[in-house]
Write an enzyme that holds these catalytic residues in place. Structure first.
Site, PDB file in Angstrom:
ATOM      1  N   TYR A 181       0.947  -1.210   0.114  1.00 10.51           N
ATOM      2  CA  TYR A 181       0.064   0.003  -0.115  1.00 10.51           C
ATOM      3  C   TYR A 181       0.921   1.377  -0.112  1.00 10.51           C
ATOM      4  O   TYR A 181       1.463   1.798   1.122  1.00 10.51           O
ATOM      5  CB  TYR A 181      -0.876   0.027   1.071  1.00 10.51           C
ATOM      6  CG  TYR A 181      -1.648   1.276   1.416  1.00 10.51           C
ATOM      7  CD1 TYR A 181      -2.439   1.806   0.378  1.00 10.51           C
ATOM      8  CD2 TYR A 181      -1.748   1.730   2.732  1.00 10.51           C
ATOM      9  CE1 TYR A 181      -3.281   2.893   0.548  1.00 10.51           C
ATOM     10  CE2 TYR A 181      -2.833   3.095   2.951  1.00 10.51           C
ATOM     11  CZ  TYR A 181      -3.251   3.379   1.667  1.00 10.51           C
ATOM     12  OH  TYR A 181      -4.055   4.696   1.830  1.00 10.51           O
ATOM     13  N   ASP A 196      -1.983  -1.413  -4.119  1.00  6.48           N
ATOM     14  CA  ASP A 196      -2.339  -0.015  -4.426  1.00  6.48           C
ATOM     15  C   ASP A 196      -1.034   0.716  -4.510  1.00  6.48           C
ATOM     16  O   ASP A 196      -0.283   1.119  -3.390  1.00  6.48           O
ATOM     17  CB  ASP A 196      -3.396   0.721  -3.125  1.00  6.48           C
ATOM     18  CG  ASP A 196      -3.768   2.030  -3.421  1.00  6.48           C
ATOM     19  OD1 ASP A 196      -3.404   2.456  -4.420  1.00  6.48           O
ATOM     20  OD2 ASP A 196      -4.415   2.589  -2.757  1.00  6.48           O
ATOM     21  N   HIS A 237     -12.276   1.708  -3.772  1.00  4.59           N
ATOM     22  CA  HIS A 237     -11.438   1.185  -4.901  1.00  4.59           C
ATOM     23  C   HIS A 237     -12.236  -0.269  -5.217  1.00  4.59           C
ATOM     24  O   HIS A 237     -12.962  -0.657  -4.525  1.00  4.59           O
ATOM     25  CB  HIS A 237     -10.002   0.670  -4.239  1.00  4.59           C
ATOM     26  CG  HIS A 237      -9.142   1.606  -4.011  1.00  4.59           C
ATOM     27  ND1 HIS A 237      -8.042   1.745  -4.823  1.00  4.59           N
ATOM     28  CD2 HIS A 237      -9.241   2.688  -3.271  1.00  4.59           C
ATOM     29  CE1 HIS A 237      -7.181   2.869  -4.320  1.00  4.59           C
ATOM     30  NE2 HIS A 237      -8.153   3.383  -3.233  1.00  4.59           N
TER      31      HIS A 237
END
EC number: 3.1.11.2
Length: 518
Positions: A156, A197, A304
């Protein structure tokens, strides 16, 4: 076949919608199990779990049929965090938290760190303290029967806040550390998949409004991805990076393929978003084993959507989970602590006991004296006001008097001279005083009636009428300014439709109106 899925879940404890919309809001643990089953993946990587170790519950951490691994933020609660759930038939042989190796336990770790001399120990600890990376290493078998090693890096990546330039530096240093670790694993002979991500839309096709963004191609994050990835996916290109964007390998020209949308503006309804989530594989792995790479925009519950890939390999599960597995944490291991660990003998010397006894005796005497003083100074019940009448409703809406009231114990001196001057003596004076007194009462009653009328009108009037936007003649929505500045906290009206390009008539118009203070 091996199916891997990545999803920025935006909080693993929140009542999820979409996949788990049939579960009650207080059963987030059951919802996680349903999500894993619905995603139907051998390995599920979650980002932005927003849970710390002390807040992690057993139903969230241990799901039947899976073994899980968590990385927590060590600085802030309810922030960042990643987790990897592996089916029992895809149990990893090693697992490790972080990219730097500072949190490695030397038992069941992945290893292969590369040259990190350009980082200080403090910098490495800061980069890994936000719980942004988790590595799991698996054994896979190809269709030719060859057994190989595959390392998944669940990441992330940081967001570069425009108002905080230091976060851009932090983001780029995290990118650099990620690349060093991934290339070191490749050099050691392991296949590598970076998924999660990345917080960067790589190319203009990956952002709905790239043409209006200033210096889009010059963004440092996009330049870093250019150096990491091979151009044009699986095809030959001038630059051959160690990794391939698997989705663009299969869908090189697909427009509107976004994975993140603004929840504040409702941009998901019109699909005005960006592609921030990726499955990146090393060139050999993608070309030889990747069968598909996909997005799941229909899965709701976060800002998302999940992304994933299918590999034409089979997993060779380890016989035992690595030590990082959450089922081995002391709070979930099921080992009972002995009560003797909570009982510690207390030893005191005779001198300490004697001084403590003298101190206690002095304290008791002083306490008794204080109680006697309190009894002597306590007011009698007759001295305290006993008015308990019902208050007028208007008293709660009127400002309290700024000047203090006089104490009832203070007697004001009488003024015989003033009383003699103000007291009417003749019948004419008495008649005039009576008329004046009556007029004063009438005026006071009239003022009180008008005050009551205006008060109830303001209470019962209701909220102000919502204005209509100029572009669609539809009711607006009220927003509050949260950006620091002179207008912080002020409210305004704007078009209620989702954000989109100005050329789209179904998107938000540019109507704006400050709200009047009530």
């Amino acid at each position: 076949m091996l199916r891997v899925v990545s999803w920025n879940i935006n909080g693993i404890r929140r009542p999820l919608q979409g996949v788990a919309n049939q579960e009650p809001s207080n059963c987030a643990a059951v919802a996680v199990g349903r999500i894993l089953d619905e995603l139907d993946a051998d390995i599920v990587c979650l980002q932005e779990t927003k849970v710390t170790r002390d807040a992690l519950t057993e139903p969230l951490a241990i799901v039947e049929g899976y073994n899980s691994y968590f990385s927590f933020s060590r600085n802030r609660s309810g922030y960042s965090g990643v987790a990897t759930f592996c089916k029992d038939n895809a149990t990893p042989v090693a697992a490790e938290e972080g990219l730097s190796g500072l949190f490695a336990t030397q038992n069941g770790d992945v290893g292969c760190y590369g040259n990190m001399d350009e980082f200080t120990q403090e910098e490495l600890r800061a980069l890994d303290s936000e719980g942004r990376a988790l590595l799991t290493q698996h054994k896979i078998r190809t269709w030719e029967g060859k057994e190989k090693t595959l390392t998944l890096i669940n990441v992330y990546c940081p967001h570069a806040d425009p108002g905080r330039p230091e976060r851009l530096v932090f983001k780029m240093r995290f990118y650099r550390l990620l690349q060093i670790r991934a290339e070191a694993l490749l050099a050691a002979g392991s296949h590598v998949i970076i998924l999660g991500d990345l917080n960067t839309a790589h190319r203009p096709i990956d952002h709905w409004d790239a043409v209006n963004l200033e210096c889009f191609e010059e963004d440092p994050g996009r330049k870093w991805m250019d150096s990491l990835l091979s151009n044009l996916g699986c095809q030959s290109a001038s630059h051959v990076g160690p990794f391939i964007d698997s989705y663009r390998c299969f869908q090189p020209k697909q427009e509107g393929a976004f994975t993140c949308w603004s929840a504040v503006t409702g941009a998901r309804h019109l699909n005005y978003g960006s592609r921030l989530d990726y499955v990146l594989g090393d060139r050999t792995l993608v070309i030889d084993t990747f069968q598909a790479s996909f997005l799941l925009p229909e899965v709701m519950g976060s800002d998302h959507c999940p992304v994933g890939a299918v590999l034409s390999v089979s997993s060779v599960p380890a016989k035992q989970c690595p030590p990082l597995c959450t089922r081995f944490l002391p709070e979930f291991a099921g080992t009972q602590l002995k009560i003797l660990r909570f009982l510690v003998p207390l030893e005191q010397s005779p001198v300490l006991e004697q001084s403590t006894l003298q101190h206690n005796n002095q304290t008791r005497v002083q306490t008794c004296q204080n109680k006697a003083q309190v009894r002597s100074t306590r007011p009698q019940p007759s001295q305290v006001g006993s008015s308990r009448g019902q208050k007028n409703l208007k008293s709660y809406f009127q400002p309290s008097p700024s000047c203090p009231q006089a104490s009832p114990d203070i007697e004001l001196p009488s003024l015989p001279l003033m009383s003699a001057l103000m007291t009417p003596k003749t019948p004419e004076e008495k008649a005039v005083a009576k008329v004046v007194k009556g007029q004063a009462k009438t005026s006071e009653a009239k003022d009180e009636k008008e005050l009551r009328t205006s008060f109830w009108k303001s209470v019962l009037a209701g909220p102000l009428r919502t204005p209509l936007c100029g572009g669609h003649r539809e009711p607006c929505v009220m927003r509050t300014v949260k950006k620091p500045g002179p207008n912080l906290g002020r409210r305004f009206y704007m078009c209620a439709r989702p954000r989109g390009p100005p050329t789209d008539p179904s998107s938000r118009c540019n109507f704006f109106l400050w709200s009047r203070p009530s």
